[in-house]
Design an enzyme around this catalytic site. Structure first.
Site: not given
Ligand code: PLP
Length: 380
Positions: A187
């Site tokens: 991210k």
């Molecule tokens: C990354 C992501 C999540 C969840 O993230 P985690 O921290 O890996 O559980 C949820 N929704 C979207 C759209 C994402 O890109």
């Protein structure tokens, strides 16, 4: 570049500085590894950044989404309106609480839920709308919030891909009853694993704090008032998050510069369309760099040709309704969400990260041009 002069281009890579490392090391030296000062400071910084009254840090974005479904009152028989074009966690969280996701197809330009089609999907079992700001481009929060108000529904924003993005000058994460950000290493900013829920509602803030901490309601350590979870964020992750969020605007600017370098080079490749800013987006937060390929090209063949040249790519996202367990459980078939399926079949994520050098962007774009030329010749 390695010793053979081959440019290696990772799919994504976190931006970790010595400052980040020092802060995490301070946590280790302090001996206090969970429930300490860093999580509180991190939460304060996030809520100031997003502009909400409260922020509650959790173990992952998925954990945050799960708690929001619990607090929105999702249970057996409840429906939540959402998009099938997302990372699977945004629909899984509904299933965790035994609710049913009701998919609405996306808008072809923004890849976000088609806000005009939401109302028709709402009925008396609907409890919430869960829009996703896909790839850092805000969903139509004006229309979505209007529909939710009129129909008496909670809006939960999945802002996991969009920290810092703005819709009509206001940060995403500040529109819904609650919103969720995620900090997995790919991210825009990371805590290793982690997430955070933002809200203006004092009761949601209290409940989120209890639910992430085994259902504890206050200072009584072994009093559990309800069934809770261990969804806490540890102090090492919180310290990393604190250090990262102080640099977030710089991280986002550098990502935007890499995206601009890609846009510039790809403007010359016909049959490739970069993402443009969606309607009312006053700031885009670049999560990944996606291109849409001409429908006549095989996205999978292009991806394998790039892989042969050592360039990783991802097909973000395969439609959720066609994931085997969704298809089996709800009887979904190909053709039910045609825009999602069309977009999913023609989009490709290219290597992208905050510190990606221009020569790596050049390298990927040249390889993409060659792959497209080869494909075009093959199919001619
Ligand atoms: C990354 C992501 C999540 C969840 O993230 P985690 O921290 O890996 O559980 C949820 N929704 C979207 C759209 C994402 O890109």
């Amino acid at each position: 570049m390695n010793e053979k002069g081959i440019i290696s281009t990772p799919m994504s890579q976190p931006d970790i500085t010595e400052g980040d490392i020092d802060l995490v090391a301070q946590v280790l030296r302090s001996g206090r590894l969970s429930i300490g000062a860093y999580i509180e400071e991190f939460e304060k910084r996030v809520r100031d950044y997003v502009g909400t009254r409260y922020a509650v840090a959790v173990a992952s974005g998925t954990a945050g989404l799960h708690l929001c479904m619990r607090l929105a009152g999702v249970k057996e028989g409840s429906e939540v309106v959402t998009s099938p074009f997302s990372f699977v966690a945004s629909a899984n969280c509904i299933l965790y609480e035994h609710g049913t996701p009701v998919f609405v197809d996306i808008d072809e330009d923004s890849f976000n839920i088609d806000a005009d089609a939401i109302d028709a999907a709402v009925n008396d079992r609907t409890v919430a709308i869960l829009p996703i700001h896909v790839f850092g481009r805000p969903a139509r929060m004006d229309q979505i919030c209007r529909t939710a108000d009129r129909r008496g529904l909670a809006v939960i924003e999945d802002a996991c891909e969009a920290i810092g993005a703005e819709f009509d000058g206001r940060k995403v994460g500040a529109f819904g009853r609650a919103s969720v950000f995620a900090f997995y290493p790919n991210k825009q900013m990371t805590t290793g694993e982690g997430g955070i829920v933002t809200t203006d509602d004092p009761q949601w803030d209290r409940e989120l704090r209890a639910l992430r901490n085994h259902g504890r309601a206050g200072d009584e350590w072994l009093q559990h008032h309800q069934l809770g979870f261990n969804y806490r964020l540890n102090e090492l992750s919180a310290a990393l998050g604190l250090s990262q969020i102080s640099r977030l605007d710089d991280l986002l600017d550098r990502r935007a510069a890499v995206a601009a370098a890609y846009n510039d080079r790809l403007a010359r490749i016909v049959s490739v369309k970069p993402l443009s800013a969606a309607a009312n987006t006053t700031r885009m937060s670049w999560f990944v760099y996606i291109v849409r390929l001409d429908a006549r090209l095989s996205r999978d063949n292009i991806a394998s040709r790039l892989a042969e040249r050592g360039i990783p790519t991802r097909n973000y996202f395969p439609p959720i309704h066609l994931q085997p367990y969704f298809a089996e459980r709800y009887g979904y078939q190909r053709g039910q969400f045609p825009v999602t399926e069309r977009v999913a079949a023609s989009t490709l994520a290219l290597p992208f990260h905050t510190n990606m050098p221009e020569q790596a962007v050049d390298h990927v774009c040249r390889a993409l041009q060659m792959a497209i030329d080869q494909e075009t010749r093959r199919s001619a």
